[in-house]
Design an enzyme around this catalytic site. Structure first.
Site, mmCIF file in Angstrom:
data_model
loop_
_atom_site.group_PDB
_atom_site.id
_atom_site.type_symbol
_atom_site.label_atom_id
_atom_site.label_comp_id
_atom_site.label_asym_id
_atom_site.label_seq_id
_atom_site.Cartn_x
_atom_site.Cartn_y
_atom_site.Cartn_z
ATOM 1 N N ARG A 82 0.848 -1.196 0.000
ATOM 2 C CA ARG A 82 0.000 0.000 0.000
ATOM 3 C C ARG A 82 0.878 1.239 0.000
ATOM 4 O O ARG A 82 1.747 1.390 0.865
ATOM 5 C CB ARG A 82 -0.915 0.002 1.231
ATOM 6 C CG ARG A 82 -1.712 1.282 1.338
ATOM 7 C CD ARG A 82 -2.689 1.333 2.505
ATOM 8 N NE ARG A 82 -3.248 2.681 2.516
ATOM 9 C CZ ARG A 82 -3.269 3.491 3.566
ATOM 10 N NH1 ARG A 82 -2.818 3.087 4.737
ATOM 11 N NH2 ARG A 82 -3.755 4.708 3.449
ATOM 12 N N HIS A 128 -3.043 11.045 0.731
ATOM 13 C CA HIS A 128 -2.553 10.809 2.089
ATOM 14 C C HIS A 128 -1.915 12.112 2.582
ATOM 15 O O HIS A 128 -0.708 12.186 2.797
ATOM 16 C CB HIS A 128 -1.574 9.637 2.113
ATOM 17 C CG HIS A 128 -1.312 9.067 3.482
ATOM 18 N ND1 HIS A 128 -1.435 7.718 3.770
ATOM 19 C CD2 HIS A 128 -0.920 9.644 4.646
ATOM 20 C CE1 HIS A 128 -1.120 7.506 5.046
ATOM 21 N NE2 HIS A 128 -0.797 8.656 5.603
ATOM 22 N N GLU A 174 -7.637 8.644 6.237
ATOM 23 C CA GLU A 174 -7.932 9.270 7.529
ATOM 24 C C GLU A 174 -8.411 10.716 7.443
ATOM 25 O O GLU A 174 -7.726 11.643 7.886
ATOM 26 C CB GLU A 174 -6.693 9.186 8.432
ATOM 27 C CG GLU A 174 -6.197 7.766 8.636
ATOM 28 C CD GLU A 174 -5.086 7.669 9.679
ATOM 29 O OE1 GLU A 174 -4.539 8.709 10.057
ATOM 30 O OE2 GLU A 174 -4.795 6.551 10.114
ATOM 31 N N ASN A 313 -7.791 1.864 9.429
ATOM 32 C CA ASN A 313 -6.494 2.123 10.055
ATOM 33 C C ASN A 313 -6.736 2.142 11.555
ATOM 34 O O ASN A 313 -7.611 2.889 12.018
ATOM 35 C CB ASN A 313 -5.954 3.502 9.662
ATOM 36 C CG ASN A 313 -5.420 3.545 8.243
ATOM 37 O OD1 ASN A 313 -5.433 2.548 7.527
ATOM 38 N ND2 ASN A 313 -4.945 4.714 7.846
ATOM 39 N N TYR A 315 -4.785 1.652 15.622
ATOM 40 C CA TYR A 315 -3.531 1.515 16.358
ATOM 41 C C TYR A 315 -3.702 1.110 17.805
ATOM 42 O O TYR A 315 -2.856 0.435 18.358
ATOM 43 C CB TYR A 315 -2.744 2.842 16.293
ATOM 44 C CG TYR A 315 -2.127 3.070 14.928
ATOM 45 C CD1 TYR A 315 -2.879 3.574 13.864
ATOM 46 C CD2 TYR A 315 -0.798 2.730 14.682
ATOM 47 C CE1 TYR A 315 -2.321 3.743 12.607
ATOM 48 C CE2 TYR A 315 -0.234 2.903 13.422
ATOM 49 C CZ TYR A 315 -0.992 3.403 12.384
ATOM 50 O OH TYR A 315 -0.448 3.560 11.144
ATOM 51 N N GLU A 379 -3.845 -0.100 7.822
ATOM 52 C CA GLU A 379 -2.716 0.322 8.664
ATOM 53 C C GLU A 379 -2.894 -0.211 10.067
ATOM 54 O O GLU A 379 -3.993 -0.173 10.614
ATOM 55 C CB GLU A 379 -2.639 1.855 8.804
ATOM 56 C CG GLU A 379 -1.838 2.549 7.760
ATOM 57 C CD GLU A 379 -1.799 4.063 7.975
ATOM 58 O OE1 GLU A 379 -1.677 4.516 9.135
ATOM 59 O OE2 GLU A 379 -1.889 4.774 6.974
HETATM 60 C C1 GBH Z 1 -1.535 7.081 10.788
HETATM 61 O O1 GBH Z 1 -2.366 7.883 11.551
HETATM 62 C C2 GBH Z 1 -1.167 7.768 9.496
HETATM 63 O O2 GBH Z 1 -1.990 7.334 8.441
HETATM 64 C C3 GBH Z 1 0.280 7.594 9.115
HETATM 65 O O3 GBH Z 1 0.602 8.493 8.102
HETATM 66 C C4 GBH Z 1 1.149 7.762 10.338
HETATM 67 O O4 GBH Z 1 2.510 7.721 10.033
HETATM 68 C C5 GBH Z 1 0.811 6.645 11.294
HETATM 69 O O5 GBH Z 1 -0.521 6.691 11.630
HETATM 70 C C6 GBH Z 1 1.582 6.695 12.612
HETATM 71 O O6 GBH Z 1 1.255 7.834 13.361
HETATM 72 O O7 GBH Z 1 -5.323 13.945 18.838
HETATM 73 O O8 GBH Z 1 -3.078 14.721 18.420
HETATM 74 O O9 GBH Z 1 -3.479 13.119 20.184
HETATM 75 C C7 GBH Z 1 -2.620 7.426 12.856
HETATM 76 C C8 GBH Z 1 -3.911 7.981 13.403
HETATM 77 C C9 GBH Z 1 -5.000 9.583 14.675
HETATM 78 C C10 GBH Z 1 -3.031 8.574 15.546
HETATM 79 C C11 GBH Z 1 -4.895 10.657 15.722
HETATM 80 C C12 GBH Z 1 -2.934 9.651 16.581
HETATM 81 C C13 GBH Z 1 -4.273 11.060 18.040
HETATM 82 C C14 GBH Z 1 -3.560 12.335 17.726
HETATM 83 N N1 GBH Z 1 -3.694 9.026 14.359
HETATM 84 N N2 GBH Z 1 -4.256 10.121 16.920
HETATM 85 S S1 GBH Z 1 -3.894 13.608 18.882
#
Ligand code: GBH
Length: 544
Positions: A82, A128, A174, A313, A315, A379
């Site tokens: 991807r 992106h 996202e 996606n 985490y 992701e």
């Molecule tokens: C992904 O986003 C992205 O698609 C990718 O580009 C990135 O490198 C990867 O994660 C790792 O970070 O409100 O400021 O505390 C992850 C989704 C959503 C994770 C918002 C952090 C809280 C941020 N993100 N989340 S905050």
């Protein structure tokens, strides 16, 4: 037609797996071959915008090293990759009347051919986060309604030029992040916020919701175009990918159970509800009143059903307490600390990330049940605490990341085979350590270590784990002429529809809530014992 017993322990033979990246995070070469500026180019150079003060001019130099990176993918044995396209390489000024850059098209064309030559399926994200700067200068980028036409034109060029070879399309990565982090918190380009210490302009109370609306319309109209003009001849599929982490109630108090649902409504439902169910969540309408744009009936008709699958996606998992005034979290407070003082899981380098595979599995079930679409996990990944300051050898022994993937691959397998969730892909984030946006290069998400002085790549233990796991758990391709029954995922045929099940535990069938996310109600004909244990565990949070 028989389902071999061993197969139930595996993923279907057409399951896509590999690694994910994004153009601005890896390519560098921001001036090469006629590329126009993206809004991240200059934003990253502003004082204080990235943790280490570094920008994306070089990143992992993948614009020059793309063949090495493809060979790395081959050495990992993946069947898919991807990546995203940089809009400003393809249309440097971005707009529908602006010139197309053949050199940029050629670069991506070579990349796509290079993948196919190596037997790797390209999985392509159109957007992106790297908007052509010229469109921001022209009409405020995603704040302007004109963006919809410009985005659809860009998408059309991509379908025309790459769609003969690309069969998996993602419109946006996202949109929550583009809206909130770019136009609310002001931590991502274009950095707009009401916080005047951060940004001279912006209105966090209105702009994120306008941006979100335009992102949805752009996505939906690109999907419409694909279906009307390309799908029949090219035979691909198109959808959106949303960020979203599982939300569990902090305890079993009714207000915290409601809070978990509110968190999901704003993190996920904001985009997923209009796209899969037809309108914004009620909670968002209540919370925002007329600050939330509404869809006209014509718009709604284009938006509803636009995405052919659920791109996921994810985490982590948040424990949710009602309260606070953060609209971007649905006026919910997040914590990783349980009422008894213990931590939910292993802490990552980023404050927002802990390892909790049970939450991943619960979210897969929630999404499948609520939206009734096949899920592509696009992701999932982990940044080991302090990895950036470790000597190379120590960084490569990335135990916490291995644990993370152990848990989450097991969750995938259980969700498919025990819960009956239709999952079609898994992409680990990320192929390489790379430009981690506002974190610069200090936070490393790669399964491959990058030495930024030499651009040398080194597989971490997690890369070995993930590649080995998928080699062992994806079924080998069925014999071509074995029988005339369906060759695709036979085990799914006997499973009830996700939607139908909602009625068993919830009176509002179209809108299951967190309390009904209990996946045991979903699949009656599959193995139960391990899953019952899982449910007992989750239910301590859900209060069910
Ligand atoms: C992904 O986003 C992205 O698609 C990718 O580009 C990135 O490198 C990867 O994660 C790792 O970070 O409100 O400021 O505390 C992850 C989704 C959503 C994770 C918002 C952090 C809280 C941020 N993100 N989340 S905050």
């Amino acid at each position: 037609m028989s389902v071999q017993p061993a197969q139930t322990e595996k993923l279907p033979s057409d399951f896509l797996w590999g690694f994910a990246t994004a153009s601005f995070q890896i390519e560098g070469s921001t001036n090469a071959d006629g590329r126009g500026k993206s809004w991240w180019d200059d934003f990253a150079k502003l004082p204080g915008k990235t943790l280490d003060g570094r920008d994306g001019d070089v990143a992992t130099d993948s614009y020059n090293r793309w063949e090495d990176d493809l060979d790395l993918l081959v050495s990992y044995g993946v069947n898919s990759y991807r990546f995203s396209l940089a809009w400003s390489r393809i249309i440097p000024l971005g707009g529908r009347n602006d010139p197309v850059n053949e050199a940029g098209i050629q670069w991506y064309s070579n990349l796509i051919d290079g993948l196919l030559k190596r037997g790797i399926t390209p999985f392509v994200t159109l957007y992106h986060w790297d908007l052509p700067q010229a469109l921001y200068d022209r009409y405020g980028g995603w704040l302007g309604r004109e963006i919809v036409e410009d985005y659809v034109n860009y998408a059309k060029i991509c379908f025309q030029r790459f769609g003969d070879r690309v069969k998996f399309w993602l419109t946006h990565n996202e949109p929550w992040c583009v809206s909130v982090l770019g136009h609310g918190r002001g931590v991502f380009a274009p950095g707009r916020s009401s916080d005047r210490t951060r940004s001279p302009e912006g209105d966090s109370s209105t702009e994120p919701w306008i941006v979100g609306h335009n992102l949805i319309l752009a996505h939906a109209n690109a999907c419409k175009l694909y279906r009307e003009q390309f799908k029949a001849s090219q035979g691909g599929t198109i959808g959106i990918t949303l960020n979203g982490d599982m939300a569990l109630p902090y305890d079993d108090s009714p207000e915290n159970i409601a809070a978990a649902q509110h968190a999901l409504d704003v993190a996920i439902g904001w985009f997923a509800d209009p796209i899969y169910l037809g309108d914004y969540p009620e909670y968002m309408k209540e919370m925002l009143g007329d600050r939330l744009p509404r869809f006209t009936p014509e718009e709604r008709a284009v938006v509803l059903g636009s995405s052919e699958f659920y791109g996921m996606n994810t985490y982590t998992t948040n424990l949710c307490k009602a309260g606070g005034d953060d609209e971007f979290q649905g006026k919910v407070e997040y914590t990783f600390t349980r009422p008894d003082g213990t931590q939910l899981g292993t802490q990552a380098h980023c404050a927002w990330l802990q390892d909790y595979p049970e939450g991943f599995r619960a979210l897969l079930n929630y999404l499948y049940k609520r939206y009734s679409k096949p899920i592509y996990v696009t992701e999932n990944g982990f940044a080991v605490k302090d990895e950036n300051t470790m000597p190379l050898e120590q960084a490569l022994a990335d135990h916490d990341r291995v644990q993370y993937f152990k848990g989450n691959t097991a969750a995938i397998l259980a969700a498919v085979n025990e819960d009956g969730v239709d999952i079609r892909s898994y992409f680990a984030w990320s192929l390489l350590d790379n430009f981690e946006w506002a974190d610069g290069y200090v936070t490393r998400f790669g399964l491959t270590y990058v030495d930024y002085d030499t651009q040398e790549r080194y597989p971490k233990d997690s890369a070995k784990f993930v590649t080995q796991w998928f080699k062992e758990h994806v079924s080998s391709a069925p014999e071509p002429k074995q029988d005339q029954g369906p060759t695709k995922e036979p085990e799914h045929l006997e499973l009830p529809q996700a939607n139908g099940d909602a009625a068993e535990t919830d009176s509002t069938t179209t809108s299951p809530t967190v309390e009904t996310a209990d996946p045991t109600s979903a699949k009656k004909k599959t193995k139960r014992a391990p899953f019952a244990r899982f449910t007992a565990y989750i239910s301590t949070f859900l209060g069910i």
